[in-house]
Structures are given as C-alpha cells and as structure tokens.
Design an enzyme around this catalytic site. Structure first.
Site, PDB file in Angstrom:
ATOM      1  N   HIS A  61      18.714  44.510  32.041  1.00  0.00           N
ATOM      2  CA  HIS A  61      19.656  43.676  32.776  1.00  0.00           C
ATOM      3  C   HIS A  61      20.654  42.975  31.859  1.00  0.00           C
ATOM      4  O   HIS A  61      20.353  42.699  30.713  1.00  0.00           O
ATOM      5  CB  HIS A  61      18.911  42.586  33.555  1.00  0.00           C
ATOM      6  CG  HIS A  61      17.826  43.094  34.437  1.00  0.00           C
ATOM      7  ND1 HIS A  61      16.613  42.467  34.555  1.00  0.00           N
ATOM      8  CD2 HIS A  61      17.754  44.177  35.246  1.00  0.00           C
ATOM      9  CE1 HIS A  61      15.846  43.120  35.392  1.00  0.00           C
ATOM     10  NE2 HIS A  61      16.508  44.173  35.824  1.00  0.00           N
ATOM     11  N   LYS A  71      19.983  34.729  25.399  1.00  0.00           N
ATOM     12  CA  LYS A  71      18.614  34.377  25.788  1.00  0.00           C
ATOM     13  C   LYS A  71      17.752  34.201  24.548  1.00  0.00           C
ATOM     14  O   LYS A  71      17.889  34.941  23.580  1.00  0.00           O
ATOM     15  CB  LYS A  71      17.989  35.479  26.655  1.00  0.00           C
ATOM     16  CG  LYS A  71      18.685  35.716  27.971  1.00  0.00           C
ATOM     17  CD  LYS A  71      18.043  36.876  28.711  1.00  0.00           C
ATOM     18  CE  LYS A  71      18.774  37.169  30.008  1.00  0.00           C
ATOM     19  NZ  LYS A  71      18.209  38.350  30.671  1.00  0.00           N
ATOM     20  N   TYR A 131      11.905  32.259  28.994  1.00  0.00           N
ATOM     21  CA  TYR A 131      13.167  32.423  28.293  1.00  0.00           C
ATOM     22  C   TYR A 131      14.161  31.339  28.639  1.00  0.00           C
ATOM     23  O   TYR A 131      14.192  30.827  29.742  1.00  0.00           O
ATOM     24  CB  TYR A 131      13.776  33.806  28.497  1.00  0.00           C
ATOM     25  CG  TYR A 131      13.983  34.269  29.914  1.00  0.00           C
ATOM     26  CD1 TYR A 131      15.265  34.306  30.461  1.00  0.00           C
ATOM     27  CD2 TYR A 131      12.921  34.708  30.682  1.00  0.00           C
ATOM     28  CE1 TYR A 131      15.470  34.772  31.749  1.00  0.00           C
ATOM     29  CE2 TYR A 131      13.117  35.176  31.967  1.00  0.00           C
ATOM     30  CZ  TYR A 131      14.395  35.196  32.501  1.00  0.00           C
ATOM     31  OH  TYR A 131      14.593  35.647  33.772  1.00  0.00           O
ATOM     32  N   ASP A 169      15.298  47.953  40.052  1.00  0.00           N
ATOM     33  CA  ASP A 169      15.270  48.561  38.723  1.00  0.00           C
ATOM     34  C   ASP A 169      15.099  50.075  38.747  1.00  0.00           C
ATOM     35  O   ASP A 169      15.349  50.739  37.749  1.00  0.00           O
ATOM     36  CB  ASP A 169      14.175  47.924  37.859  1.00  0.00           C
ATOM     37  CG  ASP A 169      14.559  46.543  37.341  1.00  0.00           C
ATOM     38  OD1 ASP A 169      15.743  46.155  37.456  1.00  0.00           O
ATOM     39  OD2 ASP A 169      13.673  45.846  36.823  1.00  0.00           O
TER      40      ASP A 169
END
Length: 183
Positions: A61, A71, A131, A169
């Site tokens: 992603h 991130k 994250y 996904d």
C-alpha cells in the site's frame, strides 16, 4: 539508538537500546529529540496498530500525492517480514525493495519514507504491528501494487499457498499496469 542504512537511501532500520534485567526489559520506542538528531525531522501525527494471524499479508500500500506518508513501523508481538518498495520514478532504486524481519525479540523498527509502497507478511502465529505516520490516512488517495508482482520478485518467507489477503489486496494492479508513481 542505532541507525542502520539499507540498500535504498532513506529506508532505515532502527535498533533501540534495550535494557534487560531479571524483571524483563525496558527501552524507549521513540524519542523525538534523539530520532531527529540521528535521522532527521519527521512530524509523526498518527499511531496505528493491527493484529494478524500467520500468513496474513497486508500490502503493498501507499498514499498518493499530498497524502503520502512516511512510516515508522515495529512489532510488539510475534514476527513479520516487512517490505518497502521504491515507487519514485526519479530514484536510482526505482522498483527495488528492502525487506527486514521485525520481531518482538529484536525490537527493530523500520523507517519507510514517503514515496514507497509498504507491506508485511506475518511469520508467527499472531503478530501485533504498530506504526507511526506523518500524514493522515485519506481513502481517496489510496494506491497499491500486487504483493506477488513478478517484476518485484519479493522473497516472502510465507509460502504463497499460505498467504491470506483481504478482498481489496487480492485485486491490486501489477507495476506494469499501475497508473501512478511518485516523481
């Protein structure tokens, strides 16, 4: 903290100083002052957490344009194989990836800059993944590439027949069909 450079500029592995004793251990998972002195300024504004079982693969992603995200990721329970794919057309490492094993025991963190696709596969029975992001999630700016794109040839440690994907996904484009890359 120890900062380890990877084969792709800006993608870093961060090892915190862990202080174990008879009771367990202690470490600072994030210290803005130390992080900025060793890595540079990143204004993290959102923390996220997911829990997944063995074989779950989340990714690959990214957020497009002004909504792109850097991130800082880590595992607090279990183990994952985490991947950052360079999606920057002007980069000498365009379409290359870095993968790293993150576990509750190694306490490693992985810094993924803006301009990268990101994903991970769970290698343990259960994994809790945390994250930090430097931008808010924007559903209209979602982008993704197929986890098993042959052009990327990512060496996932989970056998393909054990991979568990979300419906979304399962349907991402291959790189050759992707209509968006970062400049």
């Amino acid at each position: 903290m120890n900062v380890i450079k990877t084969a792709i500029d800006g993608v870093l592995i961060i090892e915190p100083r862990v202080f174990p004793d008879a009771r367990g251990y202690f470490f600072e998972s994030y210290n803005k002052k130390e992080f900025e002195s060793k890595v540079g300024p990143i204004n993290f504004i959102q923390d996220n957490e997911s829990r997944s079982s063995y074989g779950v693969l989340r990714g690959l992603h990214f957020q497009k344009g002004e909504h792109s995200q850097a991130k800082l990721v880590r595992v607090v329970r279990g183990a994952v194989y985490d991947v950052a794919v360079d999606m920057r057309k002007s980069s000498p490492t365009f379409k290359q990836y870095v993968g790293v094993e993150l576990t509750e025991d190694n306490h490693r963190q992985f810094l993924i800059p803006r301009g990268f696709a990101h994903g991970f596969a769970v290698m343990s029975d259960v994994a809790v993944f945390q994250y930090k992001c430097d931008n808010y999630y924007c559903p209209e700016s979602e982008g993704a590439v197929m986890w098993n794109d042959p052009e990327l040839n990512i060496k996932w440690p989970v056998p393909a027949d054990k991979i568990i994907l979300s419906e979304k996904d399962k349907h991402h484009p291959l790189l050759k069909d992707l209509d968006y890359f970062f400049d």
